[in-house]
Scaffold this active site. Sequence first.
Site, PDB file in Angstrom:
ATOM      1  N   GLU A  94       0.789  -1.278   0.106  1.00  0.00           N
ATOM      2  CA  GLU A  94       0.085  -0.016   0.023  1.00  0.00           C
ATOM      3  C   GLU A  94       0.921   1.328  -0.048  1.00  0.00           C
ATOM      4  O   GLU A  94       2.040   1.301   0.721  1.00  0.00           O
ATOM      5  CB  GLU A  94      -1.011   0.161   1.242  1.00  0.00           C
ATOM      6  CG  GLU A  94      -1.810  -1.135   1.003  1.00  0.00           C
ATOM      7  CD  GLU A  94      -2.897  -1.389   2.099  1.00  0.00           C
ATOM      8  OE1 GLU A  94      -3.905  -1.671   1.987  1.00  0.00           O
ATOM      9  OE2 GLU A  94      -2.616  -0.909   3.370  1.00  0.00           O
ATOM     10  N   CYS A 114       6.363  -6.951   7.124  1.00  0.00           N
ATOM     11  CA  CYS A 114       7.541  -6.431   7.963  1.00  0.00           C
ATOM     12  C   CYS A 114       7.855  -7.629   9.102  1.00  0.00           C
ATOM     13  O   CYS A 114       6.903  -8.384   9.693  1.00  0.00           O
ATOM     14  CB  CYS A 114       7.112  -5.210   8.740  1.00  0.00           C
ATOM     15  SG  CYS A 114       8.716  -4.835   9.587  1.00  0.00           S
ATOM     16  N   CYS A 121       1.434  -2.714  15.718  1.00  0.00           N
ATOM     17  CA  CYS A 121       1.505  -2.518  14.238  1.00  0.00           C
ATOM     18  C   CYS A 121       1.149  -3.498  13.282  1.00  0.00           C
ATOM     19  O   CYS A 121       1.272  -4.563  13.450  1.00  0.00           O
ATOM     20  CB  CYS A 121       2.990  -2.254  13.816  1.00  0.00           C
ATOM     21  SG  CYS A 121       3.190  -1.961  12.041  1.00  0.00           S
ATOM     22  N   GLY A 166       6.799  -2.160   6.119  1.00  0.00           N
ATOM     23  CA  GLY A 166       8.052  -2.585   6.044  1.00  0.00           C
ATOM     24  C   GLY A 166       9.043  -1.820   6.822  1.00  0.00           C
ATOM     25  O   GLY A 166       8.741  -0.607   7.154  1.00  0.00           O
ATOM     26  N   GLU A 167      10.146  -2.241   7.179  1.00  0.00           N
ATOM     27  CA  GLU A 167      11.373  -1.623   7.762  1.00  0.00           C
ATOM     28  C   GLU A 167      12.474  -1.261   6.586  1.00  0.00           C
ATOM     29  O   GLU A 167      13.075  -2.083   5.983  1.00  0.00           O
ATOM     30  CB  GLU A 167      11.800  -2.502   8.959  1.00  0.00           C
ATOM     31  CG  GLU A 167      13.312  -2.116   9.235  1.00  0.00           C
ATOM     32  CD  GLU A 167      13.419  -0.705   9.853  1.00  0.00           C
ATOM     33  OE1 GLU A 167      12.774  -0.288  10.643  1.00  0.00           O
ATOM     34  OE2 GLU A 167      14.273   0.064   9.478  1.00  0.00           O
ATOM     35  N   SER A 198      12.303   6.210   7.827  1.00  0.00           N
ATOM     36  CA  SER A 198      11.863   5.845   9.273  1.00  0.00           C
ATOM     37  C   SER A 198      12.298   4.546   9.423  1.00  0.00           C
ATOM     38  O   SER A 198      12.169   3.523   8.818  1.00  0.00           O
ATOM     39  CB  SER A 198      10.462   6.287   9.301  1.00  0.00           C
ATOM     40  OG  SER A 198      10.006   5.596  10.383  1.00  0.00           O
ATOM     41  N   SER A 220      11.532   5.288  15.304  1.00  0.00           N
ATOM     42  CA  SER A 220      10.671   4.982  15.884  1.00  0.00           C
ATOM     43  C   SER A 220      11.066   4.536  17.636  1.00  0.00           C
ATOM     44  O   SER A 220      11.498   3.500  17.695  1.00  0.00           O
ATOM     45  CB  SER A 220       9.810   3.820  15.285  1.00  0.00           C
ATOM     46  OG  SER A 220       9.180   4.325  14.192  1.00  0.00           O
ATOM     47  N   LEU A 221      10.688   5.453  18.308  1.00  0.00           N
ATOM     48  CA  LEU A 221      11.490   5.124  19.703  1.00  0.00           C
ATOM     49  C   LEU A 221      10.184   4.504  20.588  1.00  0.00           C
ATOM     50  O   LEU A 221      10.471   3.463  21.233  1.00  0.00           O
ATOM     51  CB  LEU A 221      11.933   6.505  20.286  1.00  0.00           C
ATOM     52  CG  LEU A 221      12.964   6.308  21.543  1.00  0.00           C
ATOM     53  CD1 LEU A 221      14.179   5.615  21.126  1.00  0.00           C
ATOM     54  CD2 LEU A 221      13.359   7.674  22.037  1.00  0.00           C
ATOM     55  N   HIS A 222       9.265   5.267  20.873  1.00  0.00           N
ATOM     56  CA  HIS A 222       8.014   4.589  21.375  1.00  0.00           C
ATOM     57  C   HIS A 222       8.242   4.136  22.986  1.00  0.00           C
ATOM     58  O   HIS A 222       7.083   3.788  23.682  1.00  0.00           O
ATOM     59  CB  HIS A 222       7.648   3.307  20.660  1.00  0.00           C
ATOM     60  CG  HIS A 222       7.276   3.585  19.237  1.00  0.00           C
ATOM     61  ND1 HIS A 222       6.788   4.664  18.739  1.00  0.00           N
ATOM     62  CD2 HIS A 222       7.450   2.907  18.089  1.00  0.00           C
ATOM     63  CE1 HIS A 222       6.710   4.673  17.502  1.00  0.00           C
ATOM     64  NE2 HIS A 222       7.103   3.348  17.050  1.00  0.00           N
ATOM     65  N   ASN A 297      -3.233   4.324  16.152  1.00  0.00           N
ATOM     66  CA  ASN A 297      -4.421   3.873  15.242  1.00  0.00           C
ATOM     67  C   ASN A 297      -4.728   2.375  15.517  1.00  0.00           C
ATOM     68  O   ASN A 297      -3.862   1.486  15.192  1.00  0.00           O
ATOM     69  CB  ASN A 297      -3.880   4.055  13.866  1.00  0.00           C
ATOM     70  CG  ASN A 297      -3.610   5.710  13.575  1.00  0.00           C
ATOM     71  OD1 ASN A 297      -4.453   6.514  13.942  1.00  0.00           O
ATOM     72  ND2 ASN A 297      -2.460   5.972  13.145  1.00  0.00           N
ATOM     73  N   CYS A 340      -0.848   5.819   9.970  1.00  0.00           N
ATOM     74  CA  CYS A 340       0.459   5.124  10.559  1.00  0.00           C
ATOM     75  C   CYS A 340      -0.009   3.801  11.135  1.00  0.00           C
ATOM     76  O   CYS A 340      -0.749   3.747  11.996  1.00  0.00           O
ATOM     77  CB  CYS A 340       1.074   5.932  11.324  1.00  0.00           C
ATOM     78  SG  CYS A 340       1.690   7.340  10.984  1.00  0.00           S
TER      79      CYS A 340
END
Length: 366
Positions: A94, A114, A121, A166-167, A198, A220-222, A297, A340
């Site tokens: 996508e 991924c 995710c 994906g990464e 990212s 992407s720390l989170h 999300n 996201c």
Amino acid sequence: MIDADVNLLGMPRGDLERLFVGIGEKPFRARQLMQWIYARGVLDPQRMTDLGQSLRQELAVRAPIRLPEITAVQESADGTVKWRLAAGETQAIETVFIPEPGRGTLCVSSQVGCAMDCSFCATGHQGFNRNLSAAEIVGQVLLARRELGDAGGRSPITNVVFMGMGEPLANFRAVVQACSVLVDDLACKLSRRRVTVSTSGLVPQIRRLAEESRVALAVSLHASDDELRNELVPINRRHPIAELLEACWEYVAATNTKEITFEYVMLDGVNDSPAQARRLAGLLGGRPAKVNLIPFNPFPAGRYRRSRPEVVDEFRRILSAAGIVTVTRRTRGDDIAAACGQLAGQVENRVRVPLGSKLQEVSWTV
Ligand code: SAH
Ligand code: SF4
């Protein structure tokens, strides 16, 4: 003779020049070809009139240029557009276009699925099948440009972010090639500040990216401690926060970029407390860092909830008070599952090992 499996789309200028020299043509053929493809949107070699009849013929027969096939389009009430694109016979990726006043951001995918398995995710939940080629990545940009039309002769796409499926740094070679085409003056002409990779934190690849491409980096720390980050972003078990941040500051110094953008998905009761905000401020304060807070999300099978708006505001206030530029990302396209972390495409998972050991099984191309 050109190899039959060569793909001219997404090929960096230097590689194209070598390819033409290899078949006895002049290197400037690369420029001509790139202008046809990227400036004029002409993909059929037979229409590239300054190339010479026999070269056109050879390109048309041996290296036809094809864009990914669109299998579905959805448009959100807020103007966000999501395309589903075929990635082989049975799978799909996508791509999302997000219009904003004065800019248009295209969110591209870099892999079919991924393997990183982040717990919040949708893409991670689908598993991993394969890397996309540079042609499939750049193809997403050309296709979106074609579908959106030119706004007064200018591309509606001003920014490209590798925040789709994906990464990207697990598909290092193809992503670096695609970036070089995106920023090339003869191709997509984007400034390197407007192309953002990212990553969930593949430290060796961050270091290599500094050597091979100097695009903007988002991380992407989170979480602000290793225990929680191990749970949310399993690659943290291999590259913990201190090591990741070290690589980030090195990236800024080596590439002369202004800052790193840290993404932080706000999960209700998990990573959104004032104490966690203060610890994050301790990690990033005084550093070349800005923070994007992303409201979580939801997706089917997801086990988290979105933080309450007042909690997000308080988190942002704490970071801002520590001098860190912090924005809360506005959720776009969630009515069409284009926000996201909601991208899922169609993935045939090839990673059938339990969580945790999965990371050992998958070998990424570097
Ligand atoms: N794999 C890369 C880029 C794609 S994900 C990465 O992880 O950085 C793009 C961003 O969406 C990342 O910051 C990711 O953590 C975030 N994201 C993933 N799932 C999400 C969800 N359900 N809600 C909000 N953001 C999410
Ligand atoms: Fe992969 Fe990024 Fe999703 Fe993690 S957040 S599973 S790295 S796409």
